[in-house]
Design an enzyme around this catalytic site. Structure first.
Site, PDB file in Angstrom:
ATOM      1  CB  SER A  71     137.419  72.138 -20.320  1.00 18.48           C
ATOM      2  OG  SER A  71     137.924  73.448 -19.980  1.00 18.48           O
ATOM      3  CG  ASP A  99     142.017  71.343 -13.569  1.00 23.17           C
ATOM      4  OD1 ASP A  99     142.353  72.248 -13.460  1.00 23.17           O
ATOM      5  OD2 ASP A  99     140.727  70.359 -14.106  1.00 23.17           O
ATOM      6  CG  HIS A 108     141.899  72.143 -17.159  1.00 19.23           C
ATOM      7  ND1 HIS A 108     140.925  72.301 -16.379  1.00 19.23           N
ATOM      8  CD2 HIS A 108     141.922  72.898 -18.246  1.00 19.23           C
ATOM      9  CE1 HIS A 108     140.545  72.348 -17.313  1.00 19.23           C
ATOM     10  NE2 HIS A 108     140.943  73.089 -18.514  1.00 19.23           N
ATOM     11  CG  ASP A 109     146.476  71.569 -21.577  1.00 20.21           C
ATOM     12  OD1 ASP A 109     145.444  71.776 -21.131  1.00 20.21           O
ATOM     13  OD2 ASP A 109     147.402  72.405 -21.111  1.00 20.21           O
TER      14      ASP A 109
END
EC number: 2.3.1.31
Lengths: 362, 362
Positions: free
Chosen positions: A148, A310, A343-344
């Protein structure tokens, strides 16, 4: 092992990309493993938006539950192999976990910077990281790795210091933040700046804009996960004692808890500055806005890992980044797969990322 | 043609599904086309979350730019064909566009309801719509059509009054709101209830919780569109005079404008109540929570239209709804396609929806 700290830019200031300067910059950092005699095994880990200098926290005693943000990724024999590599991780400039940021004391006023803290870019953050490595006498990086916001730093390292970085591992992050992602950041920032306690950022002597920051965090959490994961974890389950406009469903209770918990560990001004650095990130900012010119500087082998679902860094942007890197001749290894965690995933799904991190660092 | 209004429940109260009662309920409505002699061509249009009783506004004079929310869908020869059908559209109970809602005067106190307004469900909204149709002496509906929140009303009509509804056309709406979608609603509600002007909902004599409502609207807008549409419309274009923590990128300026514009036309309490009605919606609430039992009541032919990249009603939920309807033997016509406009497609993309609406109403 407490976080280490070093004061940098004591003789000359750091000139920031968007103007302004900073002097007497503290950088909090942590190291893991051992630097070999040739100094050829150093890997810089760049943390994500709300991370810190400790991807791994040594279990001090039985019962201590404190864990680093990449706790399960790091250790002897793991993907972030402490038997082979010497890892350095520092808290970003502009942050609030030990490095100089808006909540730090401004040495020229002896008060917290607050509204006086200058605009910070990924490029500035990387310059501060570079100064840390100079201070630690590490002339060359085997790799820079980050997810990220950290992936953006990794990219910029290879662009700005091509002779010092042999490998980039960029997880769940594109070369630019999308209009939609900027939109989410905008909503989060507006929740903070319209909080009546915000006081233009000079709130340190009084109440912090906690309601705004909690709302921002809750929204952030939603962009980090997926509908599938939230459905599996919470579905439409209700609370035992539901509050009609408060926490009624379990998913609301979870979000409220995350929002509240965040207040103990993060500063609203840092959140504003770092989210804006995300929005503004452009590898070519210092290269006449010529992205090909910027990317063609990269000498590192580049590993880019995308999570197909994501919700923050979506595939159209990941594909565009992939294409740009390929078109400029960067030696690229691209991976894409699904994860319920969206995303995590890069913080949670060790099994999915293990082989790609190993290969990227090889 | 001004919106019409009728006062209902003057003799007996409306008993609400979650408890509580309402009496003297005003319902604002509009009609289009002509009811035929057999009263067989009536179509009820149910509006979405922030809609109103006017899907179409007659161009009164040159220069008047006021348009209904389905302006381009309705007219002689169009999908919502005013030559063939008699359309009725009413503002929902709990709303703020002419029908009784939290901002209305409570006849027992002569003050706005505010915090005293009871919890409202889709089922209650449908009951009020049914009372309107009784008042208008329309015994049978050729169809009920609606998108999003309106689609839920359409479904409930066919469940609760199976002999009065021949067709359901449900656009971009599933049988349940997902955990993620509830999460977004939660963040929006928290922005409102933590606004210092909220005053537990009793703000009508003072300032309204405008900052919170604007933040909520901005977030809502992001869930209604897609990354692709925002990228095409705004990309990473910056404002001429960017504000660092305000509107810096064009997409931020757009969102801020939408948030501010919303304050002129919507009430924060209505937003709270209607978003919670969305979350709570379950067709089986009144049928022992047995979804098969509820859906098997449906006699209407059911058209369900999903936008594959809708970010609010995502395909896993649309597919689950499709399956549930099929499993209970509902005569289902299911359509799914992509639109850059995501959830908002049903308000914007006439060409994509035209044939499906025509077929659904046939």
């Amino acid at each position: 092992m407490a976080v280490k700290s070093v004061r940098l830019f004591t003789d000359n200031s750091l000139n920031l990309l968007l103007g302004g300067q900073l002097k007497y910059i503290d950088i909090a950092y942590q190291t893991y493993g051992r630097l070999n005699a040739e100094k050829s095994n150093a890997v810089l880990i760049c943390h994500a938006l709300t991370g810190d200098a400790e991807p791994y926290i040594e279990p001090r005693q039985a019962g201590s539950e404190q864990k680093g943000w990449w706790q399960n990724f790091m250790g002897a024999g793991l993907a972030l192999d402490t038997d082979h590599y010497f890892f350095i991780c520092s808290n970003v400039l502009g942050g609030c976990k030990g490095s100089t940021g808006p909540s730090s004391i401004n040495p020229s006023t002896n008060k917290p910077y607050g509204s006086q803290f200058p605009a910070i870019t990924i490029q500035d953050i990387v310059k501060a990281e570079k100064a840390l490595l100079d201070e630690l006498q590490i002339p060359h990086l085997h790799a820079v790795i980050g997810g990220s916001f950290g992936g953006m730093q990794a990219t910029q390292w290879a662009v700005d210091y091509p002779d010092r970085v042999a490998r980039v591992v960029n997880l769940c992050s594109s070369l630019y933040f999308s209009a939609e992602a900027i939109g989410f950041n905008h909503v989060m920032r507006q929740a903070i700046v319209t909080d009546p306690n915000f006081n233009n950022g000079d709130y340190y002597a009084d109440k912090a804009p906690e309601q705004g920051l909690a709302v921002a965090r809750m929204l952030g959490m939603l962009t980090y996960r997926t509908d599938i994961q939230l459905n599996k974890a919470f579905g439409r389950a209700q609370k035992q004692s539901p509050e009609y406009f408060g926490d009624y469903f379990q998913v609301e209770s979870y979000l409220s808890y995350q929002g509240k918990k965040f207040l103990d560990r993060f500063d609203a001004n840092s959140y504003l500055h770092l989210t804006r650095a995300l929005d503004l990130y452009d590898p070519a900012m210092n290269y006449n806005n010529d992205i090909k010119k910027a990317l063609s500087r990269i000498k590192a082998r580049y590993t880019l890992v995308a999570v197909a679902n994501d919700q923050l860094f979506k595939t159209p942007d990941m594909h565009k980044s992939k294409q740009l890197l390929q078109e400029t001749g960067v030696q690229l290894d691209y991976h894409e797969f699904y994860s319920d965690f969206g995303h995590d995933a890069f913080l949670v799904e060790y099994e999915l990322f293990e082989s790609m991190i190993r290969k990227g660092l090889l």
